[in-house]
Design a protein around this motif. Structure first.
Motif, PDB file in Angstrom:
ATOM      1  N   ASP A 165       0.811  -1.222   0.000  1.00 47.14           N
ATOM      2  CA  ASP A 165       0.000   0.000   0.000  1.00 47.14           C
ATOM      3  C   ASP A 165       0.842   1.268   0.000  1.00 47.14           C
ATOM      4  OD1 ASP A 165      -2.256  -1.572   0.012  1.00 47.14           O
ATOM      5  OD2 ASP A 165      -2.702  -1.293   2.149  1.00 47.14           O
ATOM      6  N   ILE A 166       1.971   1.269   0.703  1.00 49.00           N
ATOM      7  CA  ILE A 166       2.733   2.514   0.848  1.00 49.00           C
ATOM      8  C   ILE A 166       3.739   2.743  -0.263  1.00 49.00           C
ATOM      9  CG2 ILE A 166       2.440   2.475   3.348  1.00 49.00           C
ATOM     10  CD1 ILE A 166       5.387   1.670   3.608  1.00 49.00           C
ATOM     11  N   HIS A 167       4.008   1.746  -1.080  1.00 50.16           N
ATOM     12  CA  HIS A 167       5.021   1.888  -2.142  1.00 50.16           C
ATOM     13  C   HIS A 167       4.853   3.172  -2.966  1.00 50.16           C
ATOM     14  CE1 HIS A 167       8.347  -0.804  -2.877  1.00 50.16           C
ATOM     15  NE2 HIS A 167       7.666  -1.801  -2.346  1.00 50.16           N
ATOM     16  N   PRO A 168       3.626   3.489  -3.403  1.00 46.58           N
ATOM     17  CA  PRO A 168       3.484   4.695  -4.236  1.00 46.58           C
ATOM     18  C   PRO A 168       3.780   5.999  -3.499  1.00 46.58           C
ATOM     19  CG  PRO A 168       1.571   3.237  -4.458  1.00 46.58           C
ATOM     20  CD  PRO A 168       2.354   2.754  -3.286  1.00 46.58           C
ATOM     21  N   PHE A 169       3.806   5.962  -2.181  1.00 46.84           N
ATOM     22  CA  PHE A 169       3.966   7.183  -1.388  1.00 46.84           C
ATOM     23  C   PHE A 169       5.376   7.343  -0.826  1.00 46.84           C
ATOM     24  CE2 PHE A 169      -0.413   5.489  -0.693  1.00 46.84           C
ATOM     25  CZ  PHE A 169      -1.065   6.368  -1.554  1.00 46.84           C
ATOM     26  N   VAL A 170       6.271   6.421  -1.200  1.00 49.80           N
ATOM     27  CA  VAL A 170       7.656   6.457  -0.719  1.00 49.80           C
ATOM     28  C   VAL A 170       8.546   7.082  -1.781  1.00 49.80           C
ATOM     29  CG1 VAL A 170       9.631   5.088   0.055  1.00 49.80           C
ATOM     30  CG2 VAL A 170       7.313   4.415   0.733  1.00 49.80           C
ATOM     31  N   GLY A 171       9.235   8.157  -1.395  1.00 46.96           N
ATOM     32  CA  GLY A 171      10.194   8.802  -2.284  1.00 46.96           C
ATOM     33  C   GLY A 171      11.614   8.566  -1.807  1.00 46.96           C
ATOM     34  N   ASN A 172      12.574   9.163  -2.497  1.00 50.02           N
ATOM     35  CA  ASN A 172      13.987   8.960  -2.163  1.00 50.02           C
ATOM     36  C   ASN A 172      14.344   9.449  -0.763  1.00 50.02           C
ATOM     37  OD1 ASN A 172      14.500   7.831  -4.686  1.00 50.02           O
ATOM     38  ND2 ASN A 172      15.020   9.812  -5.612  1.00 50.02           N
ATOM     39  N   GLU A 173      13.600  10.434  -0.264  1.00 48.24           N
ATOM     40  CA  GLU A 173      13.922  11.020   1.043  1.00 48.24           C
ATOM     41  C   GLU A 173      12.904  10.660   2.125  1.00 48.24           C
ATOM     42  OE1 GLU A 173      16.795  12.498   1.392  1.00 48.24           O
ATOM     43  OE2 GLU A 173      17.169  12.178  -0.753  1.00 48.24           O
ATOM     44  N   THR A 174      12.003   9.755   1.832  1.00 49.46           N
ATOM     45  CA  THR A 174      10.970   9.389   2.800  1.00 49.46           C
ATOM     46  C   THR A 174      11.561   8.618   3.980  1.00 49.46           C
ATOM     47  OG1 THR A 174       9.282   9.274   1.078  1.00 49.46           O
ATOM     48  CG2 THR A 174       8.804   8.128   3.133  1.00 49.46           C
ATOM     49  N   MET A 175      11.162   8.995   5.184  1.00 50.60           N
ATOM     50  CA  MET A 175      11.497   8.226   6.384  1.00 50.60           C
ATOM     51  C   MET A 175      10.317   7.327   6.738  1.00 50.60           C
ATOM     52  SD  MET A 175      13.321  11.000   8.937  1.00 50.60           S
ATOM     53  CE  MET A 175      12.298  12.406   8.471  1.00 50.60           C
ATOM     54  N   ILE A 176      10.586   6.055   6.957  1.00 50.45           N
ATOM     55  CA  ILE A 176       9.556   5.107   7.367  1.00 50.45           C
ATOM     56  C   ILE A 176       9.750   4.823   8.846  1.00 50.45           C
ATOM     57  CG2 ILE A 176       8.617   2.792   7.047  1.00 50.45           C
ATOM     58  CD1 ILE A 176       9.562   2.964   4.126  1.00 50.45           C
ATOM     59  N   LEU A 177       8.730   5.149   9.638  1.00 48.59           N
ATOM     60  CA  LEU A 177       8.791   5.032  11.093  1.00 48.59           C
ATOM     61  C   LEU A 177       7.795   3.968  11.555  1.00 48.59           C
ATOM     62  CD1 LEU A 177       9.424   5.851  13.997  1.00 48.59           C
ATOM     63  CD2 LEU A 177       8.011   7.894  13.693  1.00 48.59           C
ATOM     64  N   PRO A 178       8.258   2.730  11.797  1.00 51.19           N
ATOM     65  CA  PRO A 178       7.343   1.677  12.245  1.00 51.19           C
ATOM     66  C   PRO A 178       7.191   1.669  13.758  1.00 51.19           C
ATOM     67  CG  PRO A 178       9.499   0.735  11.791  1.00 51.19           C
ATOM     68  CD  PRO A 178       9.614   2.223  11.536  1.00 51.19           C
ATOM     69  N   LEU A 179       5.973   1.477  14.234  1.00 55.14           N
ATOM     70  CA  LEU A 179       5.689   1.388  15.666  1.00 55.14           C
ATOM     71  C   LEU A 179       5.283  -0.021  16.073  1.00 55.14           C
ATOM     72  CD1 LEU A 179       3.686   4.708  16.254  1.00 55.14           C
ATOM     73  CD2 LEU A 179       6.138   4.302  16.530  1.00 55.14           C
ATOM     74  N   LEU A 180       5.550  -0.993  15.228  1.00 55.52           N
ATOM     75  CA  LEU A 180       5.177  -2.370  15.521  1.00 55.52           C
ATOM     76  C   LEU A 180       5.990  -2.901  16.695  1.00 55.52           C
ATOM     77  CD1 LEU A 180       4.761  -1.853  12.329  1.00 55.52           C
ATOM     78  CD2 LEU A 180       4.633  -4.330  12.176  1.00 55.52           C
ATOM     79  N   ASN A 181       5.402  -3.819  17.450  1.00 55.64           N
ATOM     80  CA  ASN A 181       6.153  -4.534  18.466  1.00 55.64           C
ATOM     81  C   ASN A 181       7.087  -5.537  17.812  1.00 55.64           C
ATOM     82  OD1 ASN A 181       4.909  -3.297  20.746  1.00 55.64           O
ATOM     83  ND2 ASN A 181       3.126  -4.622  20.485  1.00 55.64           N
ATOM     84  N   GLY A 182       8.162  -5.885  18.513  1.00 56.07           N
ATOM     85  CA  GLY A 182       9.091  -6.859  17.981  1.00 56.07           C
ATOM     86  C   GLY A 182      10.226  -6.224  17.192  1.00 56.07           C
ATOM     87  N   ILE A 183      10.933  -7.073  16.435  1.00 51.72           N
ATOM     88  CA  ILE A 183      12.117  -6.637  15.693  1.00 51.72           C
ATOM     89  C   ILE A 183      12.104  -7.115  14.244  1.00 51.72           C
ATOM     90  CG2 ILE A 183      14.616  -7.043  15.493  1.00 51.72           C
ATOM     91  CD1 ILE A 183      13.975  -4.974  17.575  1.00 51.72           C
ATOM     92  N   ALA A 184      11.480  -8.255  13.977  1.00 52.99           N
ATOM     93  CA  ALA A 184      11.580  -8.886  12.657  1.00 52.99           C
ATOM     94  C   ALA A 184      11.116  -7.972  11.529  1.00 52.99           C
ATOM     95  CB  ALA A 184      10.786 -10.186  12.641  1.00 52.99           C
ATOM     96  N   HIS A 185      10.174  -7.080  11.811  1.00 57.10           N
ATOM     97  CA  HIS A 185       9.642  -6.198  10.765  1.00 57.10           C
ATOM     98  C   HIS A 185      10.681  -5.216  10.235  1.00 57.10           C
ATOM     99  CE1 HIS A 185       9.186  -3.979  14.549  1.00 57.10           C
ATOM    100  NE2 HIS A 185       9.308  -2.896  13.823  1.00 57.10           N
ATOM    101  N   VAL A 186      11.687  -4.896  11.048  1.00 54.48           N
ATOM    102  CA  VAL A 186      12.685  -3.912  10.630  1.00 54.48           C
ATOM    103  C   VAL A 186      13.445  -4.422   9.404  1.00 54.48           C
ATOM    104  CG1 VAL A 186      14.770  -2.650  11.293  1.00 54.48           C
ATOM    105  CG2 VAL A 186      12.900  -2.934  12.942  1.00 54.48           C
TER     106      VAL A 186
END
Length: 309
Positions: free
Chosen positions: A86-107
């Motif tokens: 879903d987010i692919h179209p909204f990610v540019g070269n300078e976009t920061m992705i900030l995940p708030l998920l629990n755990g570590i594997a998603h990183v």
């Protein structure tokens, strides 16, 4: 900064709502059903820190927009594959992705998809849920979001993000040791969610039983031993410190996993407890309490899938 919050549920709705309340440029990426609901009712937040009734900017995955400066992911781990698409179209070269998920594997999953530079670290501490009307209910004093560069550097972009987050009526904290913070949260949430879900009880009654208190302590030590074996950046005595934290929690505190099980919702067993057990098996470590919790959670998931229409 242009901020995209993925999901307007309990977590994204709350922190995104606080940023919107402040006047930041916030858009929520939501499913069509939630979009229709929010268009009718607005984003309603009932909080011990003050209620809000906001009119949010909304988009769905099939709409198009210019890249965002920040994308805040507030969904569950089992939704991550869909979120990435879903987010692919909204990610540019300078976009920061900030995940708030629990755990570590998603990183690592996000890094593999969007690159090392794009992904910063994040976590949150908050007790919040959606009620049957779609309102965000935030019911305890803690409403903390922690973020930072995973390498600990104070970059220009993280300082700009700090400026956007400052002055919000919630605790947005910039950390120079976000990797450690994330591992510490992982330890805590795995133990807390695991023991409350296993016992089907708030933390207080478990803690009051001598055997229950010992089970909490053993579980924390099991998980910390696994993390130390894989050289996670945790403090030496973090298990003892987190046991003290659990002793101070309100008697009726439940984990979000336990509440999800009560509602017959999906849970994050594989992402949280399964990942740790996989690492334990790789290094020939015994973790009997963690193994028991994982078995309980997998049996719940099996029964849930069998009862799906």
């Amino acid at each position: 900064m242009k901020i995209l919050v993925v999901g307007a549920g309990a977590i994204g709705g709350y922190f995104g709502g606080r940023l919107l309340e402040k006047g930041e440029n916030v858009t929520f990426l939501v499913r069509e059903k939630r979009k229709k609901q929010l268009e009718q009712t607005g984003l309603m937040i009932k909080s011990v820190h003050g209620n809000m009734h906001l009119t949010p900017s909304l988009i769905t995955a099939d709409q198009r927009a210019d890249p965002f400066d920040v994308i805040l992911i507030s969904t569950k781990s089992y939704q991550l594959n869909d979120v990435i698409k879903d987010i692919h179209p909204f990610v540019g070269n300078e976009t920061m992705i900030l995940p708030l998920l629990n755990g570590i594997a998603h990183v690592n999953q996000l890094i593999k998809e969007f690159g090392e530079k794009a992904v910063i670290g994040g976590l949150c501490f908050i007790e919040t849920t959606l009620d049957h009307e779609g309102r965000v209910i935030q019911s305890s004093p803690i409403h903390k979001l922690v973020y930072g560069e995973r390498n600990g550097q104070m970059t220009d972009r993280i300082k700009r993000l700090q400026s956007s987050f400052e002055g919000t009526k919630a605790s947005f904290i910039l950390s120079e040791k976000i990797n450690q913070d994330m591992w510490h949260k992982y330890l805590f949430i795995s133990a807390f969610s695991g023991i409350t879900s296993l016992m089907n009880s708030p933390i207080g009654p478990i803690r009051e039983e001598k055997s229950g208190y010992k089970a909490i302590a053993v579980l924390l030590n099991e998980i910390s031993a696994i993390m130390k074996k894989i050289e996670a950046p945790i403090e030496e005595k973090i298990a003892e410190a987190q046991l003290e934290t659990m002793k101070e929690m309100g008697d009726q505190m439940k984990s979000s996993m336990q509440r999800d099980m009560e509602k017959l919702f999906p849970i994050e067993a594989e992402h949280l407890h399964g990942y740790l057990l996989e690492k334990a098996e790789d290094h020939h470590l015994d973790a009997p309490v963690l193994q028991t919790i994982y078995t309980k959670l997998k049996l719940y998931e099996k029964e849930l899938s069998q009862n799906q229409p």
